[in-house]
Design an enzyme around this catalytic site. Sequence first.
Site, PDB file in Angstrom:
ATOM      1  N   SER A  65       3.094  16.609  -8.421  1.00  0.00           N
ATOM      2  CA  SER A  65       3.512  15.238  -8.754  1.00  0.00           C
ATOM      3  C   SER A  65       4.825  14.934  -8.052  1.00  0.00           C
ATOM      4  O   SER A  65       5.598  15.841  -7.751  1.00  0.00           O
ATOM      5  CB  SER A  65       3.715  15.099 -10.256  1.00  0.00           C
ATOM      6  N   ASP A  66       5.071  13.643  -7.779  1.00  0.00           N
ATOM      7  CA  ASP A  66       6.442  13.299  -7.436  1.00  0.00           C
ATOM      8  C   ASP A  66       7.258  13.509  -8.707  1.00  0.00           C
ATOM      9  O   ASP A  66       6.705  13.570  -9.815  1.00  0.00           O
ATOM     10  CB  ASP A  66       6.575  11.877  -6.898  1.00  0.00           C
ATOM     11  N   TRP A  67       8.559  13.620  -8.549  1.00  0.00           N
ATOM     12  CA  TRP A  67       9.415  14.011  -9.684  1.00  0.00           C
ATOM     13  C   TRP A  67       9.451  12.884 -10.746  1.00  0.00           C
ATOM     14  O   TRP A  67      10.097  11.870 -10.566  1.00  0.00           O
ATOM     15  CB  TRP A  67      10.802  14.366  -9.176  1.00  0.00           C
ATOM     16  N   GLY A  68       8.706  13.092 -11.796  1.00  0.00           N
ATOM     17  CA  GLY A  68       8.609  12.041 -12.810  1.00  0.00           C
ATOM     18  C   GLY A  68       7.433  11.118 -12.564  1.00  0.00           C
ATOM     19  O   GLY A  68       7.348  10.051 -13.164  1.00  0.00           O
ATOM     20  N   GLY A  69       6.504  11.530 -11.707  1.00  0.00           N
ATOM     21  CA  GLY A  69       5.371  10.665 -11.362  1.00  0.00           C
ATOM     22  C   GLY A  69       4.210  10.728 -12.346  1.00  0.00           C
ATOM     23  O   GLY A  69       3.290   9.926 -12.270  1.00  0.00           O
TER      24      GLY A  69
END
Length: 751
Positions: free
Chosen positions: A263-267
């Site tokens: 995931s993107d960071w916090g995605g």
Amino acid sequence: MKNYTRLFVLAAGLFLFAVSARAHVYLDPKAPMEQRVEDALSRMTLGEKIAIIHAQSKFSSPGVARLGIPGLWCTDGPHGIRAEVKWDEWEQAGWTNDSCMAFPTLTCLAATWNTDMALLYGKSIGEEALYRGKNVLLGPGVNIYRTPLNGRNFEYMGEDPQLSAQMVVPYIQGVQQNGVAACVKHFALNNQEDGRHVVNVTLSDRALYEIYLPAFQAAVQNGGTWSIMGAYNRIWGQYACHNHRLLVDILRGEWGFDGAVISDWGGVSNTDEAIHNGMDLEFGSWTDGLTEGRSNSYDAYYLALPYLEKIQRGEVGTKELDDKVRNVLRLIFRTSMNPDKGFGSLCSDAHAQAARQIAGEGIVLLKNESPVLPITADKKSILVVGENAIKQMTVGGGSSSLKAKYEISPLQGIRERAAQNGADVQYVRGYVGDIVGEYNGVTTGQDLRDDRTPAELTAEAVNAAKQADIVLFIGGLNKADHQDAEGYDRLQYDLPYGQNELIAALAKANKNLAVVILSGNAYAMPWLNDVPALVQAWFNGSETGHALAEVLFGDVNPSGHLPFTIFPTLEDYPSHQYGATAYPGINNEVEYKEDIFVGYRYADLYGQKKPLKYTADGRQYTINPPKHKPLFAFGHGLSYTSFSLGKATMNGNTVTVGIRNTGSRQGKQVVQLYVAPRKPGIVRPKKELKAFRKVSLNTGEEQQLTFELSNDMFRYFDADKHEWVLDKGTYDIYIGTSSANPETKIEYTVK
Ligand code: BGC
């Protein structure tokens, strides 16, 4: 011991040995990958499986300590290895041995149009990652340059799917030959930073497949990337990090990806969707500064306790979990448990050389009248004006910010080189832009404060310009918010801080003016007609000043070509033709109304009388022709020598064209091949880039270049049939050195 007892003990020993040998297939790097994966999976407890699919710290995920399976350490990416941060914070860990080599930004790499440079880049940054104990490099980025306002374009490879696709493959291979995974980002349609966490993108399947996916597909199928990063935005109403169509149907189904989706960071924002829609490894949720901000919340990750509890309550089975674990195990076996990986190296001479060479090949000479450049030895007084001549640019810009071991500023590079000519270099500031010099605790140590008024700064610059033999204005954008930076888009197409006025004043003061722009984006050039020389010099990392000076003084003959079109005004860009609907969106809805007509595909409609009107997968499209020609076309780039292309000839599927250096010095040229359908059955771009080659030629030298044509080069994506279609008939093959300048053409019939 009696004989039969001995025999029994031996047999038992052999049995146990066999069992334990079989028991450790996953430890045997020579065993087939899938056997290792299944073996490891079969030994893991439910808790261990849940643990392995989400982060344990800002940048790491655990392995399975009980089984001797190490975890994964990730690092940004994509221009150098990020400095160490604290376990659960973005703040610096305060190490003193985590400085890196800063490589040029990816727009510069794309501007080299040289796949050897991409391989060298990947290999070098991969070695740095390895030395620093990293297993996953968070990059490269291949989101398409859709608007020049996108603050993150500098991390990507320009507007064209083929250029990005062909450049991303060797980058990945170079990284991964070190046993470090590339993590290609941001999949997909993260084409703006404005509202990136919420915008919902709608587009035709044709634009999706023809423009926005090819580089990702090449990364998976040709580059063999071991991981891919989901984007923050939504597509068709569903977040990219758990988008069923993107991750399950396309990535796994159509492309056969066997790596891990990170995931993107916090995605990630939904456990059910993350379970069912192809998310494998969750990072950055609840990360302070990105989403809600909770400390040490790893158990609260969407794929942590919430997932475990669903399984325990019987709401979901473990099939999806096992698939995620398989993907993560494969990533671990390829990287942290890769027995062939070496030790890597950090800030080596070879890396400095690579950074310098890539930068030198990516710098684009856009204009050179008189000619002002290269700077000749008779120019004894050189004036350098502008903040970007001194500002450290490796700090800032978001997650790609670096703690570079060193950064040679343009001024320093120019001073060192000018000394060889016995020339004197004066510096004046000219304007004050961004004086911050800090990102996440990494500081440049520069004090850029200057309290003088713009009028005072301009007057000083103009007076000095009148005295100089040559004036180098070095400005552009920087890594501050709303410039070339993550998280924000630019607020204007113009250069900021009154640079337009300053450049105009300098042009009046001295005819020998070269404007050098450091940026990752295009910008307005109201002063262009008054400025004889213009250089696009990107953000080039540690070796910025050396590489720039080599080009300005002619030690390196410029050979970069633009990876995007530069239009005169913002309104000329296709994505800015439709008001807020198409950019930045209304109520977080963005519709890609320009469809496939991005960049030069749009510029090529210049001069057409009527708008193009057509329907693609049920949507109506109206493409009004551009009001202005580009100032500089996609693929444009000048040299200090000259080249001539011969006439193309065709033999079967092979096009041959000769290229000759007709000037007085060695140089490199980029030969570009575009395909143009004569009578397309449906609306198609006038021409599309399909192949390119960079060649180095000495004075008078000629080389014959051959290009193999394949059916793939002629297909378009039929959204209704959901397949690539090949129309038979006649095509023109244009060959030239920019998209605006097809110097030779030849006919080709697809049978
Ligand atoms: C960025 C990613 C980056 C990640 C980790 C995110 O905000 O979008 O590109 O890799 O942070 O720093």
